[in-house]
Scaffold this motif. Structure first.
Motif: not given
Length: 1032
Positions: A944-950, A989-994, A1005-1016
């Motif tokens: 519901s929150r994260h761009a897991l289909t885009t 659905f899962g967990n994304l870690a660095v 690193k986590l901030v950069s990954v998540c913002t780049s992927l449009g997750l947060e």
């Protein structure tokens, strides 16, 4: 074959010898020598308890060191620091016996009848075992090679045909000690010639295959070598014999390259005394680099005006549990440059002290030299291990034999202005003498040389003990449990899986699958009878060794089955229900108000909670638990249905919503509804949330792994983010670990692996809930990566009554028991290696008092690496705090754009900060080439929150995981668009870690990954990561 009867007869002879015999014998002499050395080391004297044989049935680790004092002391002392009572010393092979193996019909297994033992307090004993202990690992040094052929009884005992894991063998010792073989390996390695084509010895060899020696042929071969021009760059050559008996510089001589007569005479003299199969090497001599005399060093420096001196480097290299090579210690020995350096003509010193004497005072240059030694020695050990993999068990000399510890001798010489390590030889069976002397002189280094070696012993012992065990597992669980079954099989455990789904995917991955419809857990007692009946009918004669579950809903049922099988190390049904019912959990602890001599009353960790079945109960509940408060399912899991309610109206609405939506297991499988759908109201706890994964065995805390959780997004209480290791101060970590262990014991949970959720408040730890099974989601994977500890193996061992041993440090464990906190402020780095003399946690390849990653994979690195004599090598650039560790940001962008998104989802607002780097290698090393402390930080992913289909599809995340950019743990098979998304019923659905080498880097690193992927967004991440700041 040596029988138990013959071993007993030998025991009686040895006992008399130790007690009354006046004639000298090796065992008596060794016993007296041990007493003398223990006295010198301020250790208590050995207590003879043979008149009172040990009668307890021991099922744990039994590592036996069959050796004399010289080779045994270091291993015995360090072993009993790591595994008290588990590392035994046998002074004679007659103290042991061979019997047919219960697991391998064609092999024997070893048992020990008498040994020197040690307890947790450091007291040593001479014991006899009424029930001989099965040996889980053997170190055999009572061989001719090691004792200079004074004692050989270990050779018969450990002859081919054992199932026991063994450190090396006669054949492997001969192979590793073969100077011609190892020199040839160095010469053939393409990585050696990367910078310096002449940095390995130029060599010729004469091998003795017959006593009918053709002297003219030998003379011609040696003369041709000396005059061929191959030695144009060298002034001297070395003549040395090779073979098992030729160690400690025996027979070594040095000659000028033009002294053909002298070289020939030395070769011929050696050929008359060596054994068949041995040989003589003639090779180029590499002198130690010249001292760099600098003003201000005084007479402590090596002067060029004095006699020409040189030093040899001895690198101790061990096989890690992950089958990589790890250099554990470096010591140096100084002597005249033209004389061999033996065991007794020089005092061992650290590399750094020796380099300072030679004028190398720059710390960065010292570290670079250490790094080059590490690369060289680990590369050679890796090549030895790789070659062994291609050998048959007969060629290895045993079913469980492999080389696990060697001493590699090197010279630091100067080639084209660079300081370069050159391998002289490998020593596989007499490599610890200098290490023992060095650690005696430097007590803070005790255990340094053998620590990794002990890790491997313990790891192999635990796998050996579990191989062939039969374990009943109740409930297969969901997709997130998919790796359990193949991993259990790799440990050799036969899993009997019982599940309600007759077509569960795990059916084909376990030893036996039984179908039982056990969805309605209110009928667990009947289900247990059904399961016990099926086990008896379908598996007659099979007595399971253990029973457990990894699925929360099946905890009470697994306890009932364990009780029905009379398994003493399974939790009782009462204890399981105390944990499963959150009402019982709090009420049982709340009632325990009596003080303990060493702990707070358990009520101090509990909170008042009230069961809610209907609206009438709710009205009474709010009178006992003031609002705002938390409403949750009594038997729930995964935070499903948990909500923070501010007022009575919100509470009423939530209760009504839950009762209308969740009435049975079919409404929401796997979240506890099979046990009932009642609720409870408990106070809101103000503080930070933490997971404590504890390992208990018979009430004793074996290990604890602490992670920190980010704040939830109220009013929902689902997990948002986590970091491991904990950022808390050591004192807070110890409070949480102590509280978690005490709560488990208070509920009746004494043996097993349990996940405890705690809140650290201003008044101390408060319990949220106890999950009486292994922690789920990402926890097992994270713990394996950081601490080289597998909760699955520990859970299986506990269930079978085998005490686990952790070869690393855990959060908050007692220093006196050989444990230390995992906080980074406890770490000291000395001479390029991590020091932790107190004992074992948290590592990938070696023990440290904090989580570290060792550079175990040297397959892409050369064996030799040079350091400029007047400074650093050009390749050894300092790595600044803001530099890229492994992979550039551009590479990360390309991975996203090319492999995942196929379109430009990265815009200027979500660009990756240039100072952040993304590792594509799990083996992260620091700038000095030794160890790097590591943090894992991640967020939970919700549909519901994260761009897991885009922009962050599962396929994209998997590809980033496979390339090492992120750590992605998937809990569900697919992303489902459900009406429950965004509701209190949504599960992750899962967990994304660095991973990164500091808390700040991992956060960035986590901030950069998540913002780049449009997750947060950066703002949303700032909220859930706000507690992940260094407190030290």
């Amino acid at each position: 074959m040596m029988t138990a009867q013959s071993a007993t007869r030998d025991n009686l002879t040895i006992q008399a010898c130790l007690g009354q015999c006046t004639d000298p014998c090796p065992v008596q002499e060794q016993f007296r020598l041990f007493q003398t050395v223990f006295n010198q080391l301020k250790l208590p004297p050995i207590v003879d308890r043979r008149e009172h044989p040990r009668s307890d049935a021991h099922r744990g680790i039994t590592i036996v060191v069959l050796a004399e004092l010289e080779e045994a002391l270091n291993v015995f002392l360090e072993g009993n620091r790591q595994c008290p009572g588990g590392v035994l010393l046998a002074m004679s092979a007659g103290w042991m016996s061979r019997r047919p193996s219960p697991d391998h019909p064609d092999l024997d297994t070893l048992y020990i009848h008498q040994a020197m033992t040690a307890d947790r307090g450091g007291q040593t004993y001479l014991d006899v075992f009424r029930n001989p202990r099965r040996v889980s690992y053997l170190v055999n040094h009572l061989t001719g090679f090691t004792t200079e052929f004074r004692r050989t009884e270990g050779e018969e005992l450990a002859a081919f045909g054992l199932d026991t894991p063994t450190s090396s063998s006669l054949l492997l010792n001969r192979r590793a000690d073969d100077k011609l073989l190892t020199t040839s390996m160095c010469a053939r390695d393409h990585n050696l010639h990367q910078h310096y084509p002449n940095n390995y010895p130029t060599v010729t060899a004469v091998k003795l295959t017959s006593r009918d020696l053709d002297i003219r042929h030998v003379e011609a071969k040696v003369r041709e070598f000396l005059t061929s021009g191959m030695l144009a760059d060298y002034e001297k050559v070395v003549v040395k014999p090779f073979g098992p008996a030729w160690n400690s510089c025996k027979g070594v001589s040095f000659h000028d390259t033009n002294d053909i007569t002298g070289v020939l005479q030395s070769v011929l003299d050696l050929l008359t005394v060596i054994n068949l199969g041995d040989g003589v090497l003639v090779q180029s001599y590499h002198a130690t680099f010249k001292p760099m005399i600098k003003p201000g060093l005084g007479r402590h420096a090596i002067s060029t005006d004095n006699v020409s001196l040189g030093f040899r480097v001895r690198a101790i290299v061990a096989r890690t549990p992950q089958n990589t090579a790890r250099m554990t210690q470096v010591v140096c020995a100084v002597n005249e440059d033209s004389k061999p350096i033996g065991r007794v003509n020089t005092a061992p010193a650290s590399l750094e002290l020796t380099l300072q004497q030679w004028g190398v005072t720059d710390v960065r240059q010292q570290r670079s030299i250490r790094r080059s030694l590490r690369h060289s020695s680990e590369r050679l050990m890796t090549e030895l291990m790789q070659q062994e993999r291609g050998l048959t068990s007969q060629e290895r000399g045993g079913h469980g034999s492999q080389t696990e510890l060697v001493g590699i001798d090197l010279i630091l010489t100067e080639i084209k202005g660079d300081i370069v390590p050159v391998v002289i030889e490998v020593n596989a069976h007499d490599c610890l003498y200098h290490a023992t002397v060095f650690e005696t002189m430097q007590p803070h280094r005790q255990g340094q040389a053998t620590r990794t070696f002990l890790h491997t012993m313990i790891d192999r012992s635990q796998t050996f003990l579990m191989a062939g065990k039969t374990v009943v597992v109740i409930g297969a669980g969901g997709y997130s449990k998919r790796n359990i079954w193949k991993d259990a099989d790799q440990y050799g455990v036969k899993v009997i899986l019982v599940d309600s789904n007759p077509d569960h995917p795990a059916k084909s991955e376990v030893h036996t699958f039984l179908y039982v419809n056990m969805v309605d857990h209110t009928q667990d007692k009947q289900h247990a009878k059904t399961i016990l009946g099926l086990l008896a009918a379908q598996l007659p004669g099979v007595q399971p060794d253990g029973c457990l579950t990894f699925w929360e809903d099946c905890v009470p049922l697994a306890a009932l089955v364990g009780e029905g099988l009379n398994l003493t190390h399974s939790p009782s049904f009462r204890a399981a229900m105390n944990a499963k019912s959150k009402v019982l959990t709090q009420s049982v602890l709340w009632a325990q108000t009596s003080e303990s001599p060493n702990d707070l009353p358990l009520a101090a960790y509990a909170s008042p909670s009230v069961k809610v079945n209907d609206m009438n109960d709710l009205e009474e509940a709010v009178k006992m638990v003031p609002l705002p408060a938390v409403l949750k399912l009594e038997f729930g899991s995964s935070a499903v249905g948990v909500k923070h309610v501010h007022n009575f109206q919100e509470a009423v609405e939530h209760v009504k919503h839950l009762q209308d939506t969740l009435r049975s297991e079919a409404d929401r499988p796997g979240v506890g509804l099979g046990h009932g759908y009642s609720l409870l109201l408990m106070p809101c706890l103000l503080g930070t949330e933490h997971d404590v994964d504890v390992v208990l065995f018979e009430g004793q805390l074996v290990a604890a792994f602490l992670s920190d959780n980010g704040p939830t997004r109220l009013p929902l209480c689902a997990e948002t983010a986590a970091v491991m290791p904990s950022v808390l101060r050591n004192e807070h970590q110890r409070q949480l670990v102590s509280a978690a262990a005490s709560c488990c014991r208070g509920l009746g949970l004494s043996t097993g692996v349990f996940n405890v959720e705690m809140m650290l408040t201003a008044r101390g730890p408060k319990l949220i809930e106890v999950n009486a099974r292994m922690g789920g989601y990402y926890l097992r994977d994270w713990i394996r990566q950081l601490y080289n500890a597998d909760l699955l193996l520990f859970a299986l061992m506990c269930a079978c009554g085998v005490r686990p041993v952790l070869t690393g440090y855990c959060s908050g464990l007692d220093d006196e028991n050989g444990f230390s906190s995992s906080s980074f402020d406890d770490v000291t780095e000395d001479d390029g290696t991590l020091e932790d003399a107190k004992g074992p946690i948290s590592v990938i390849d070696d023990v440290s008092s904090s989580p570290v990653i060792m550079n175990g994979d040297v397959s892409k690195q050369g064996m030799y690496r040079g350091v400029r004599a007047n400074g650093l090598h050009a390749d050894d650039k300092d790595v600044s705090e803001n530099s890229n560790d492994i992979t550039s940001i551009k590479t990360f962008k390309n991975v996203i754009q090319k492999n995942c998104l196929r379109k430009n989802y990265i815009n200027s607002e979500n660009s990756i900060d240039n100072h952040v780097s993304f590792s594509n290698d799990r083996n992260v090393t620091s700038s000095d080439g030794d160890v790097t402390k590591v943090h894992l930080m991640g967020i939970m992913l919700y549909p519901s929150r994260h761009a897991l289909t885009t922009t962050a599809t599962p396929q994209c995340l998997k590809q980033l995981h496979e390339t090492g950019q992120i750590i992605f743990t998937q809990f569900e098979t697919e992303v489902v668009d459900s009406a429950e998304n965004g509701s209190p019923f949504e599960e992750p659905f899962g967990n994304l870690a660095v991973r990164a080498t500091s808390l700040q880097k991992s956060r960035a690193k986590l901030v950069s990954v998540c913002t780049s992927l449009g997750l947060e967004t950066k703002e949303s991440l700032r909220e859930i990561l706000q507690d992940f700041v260094s407190l030290t």
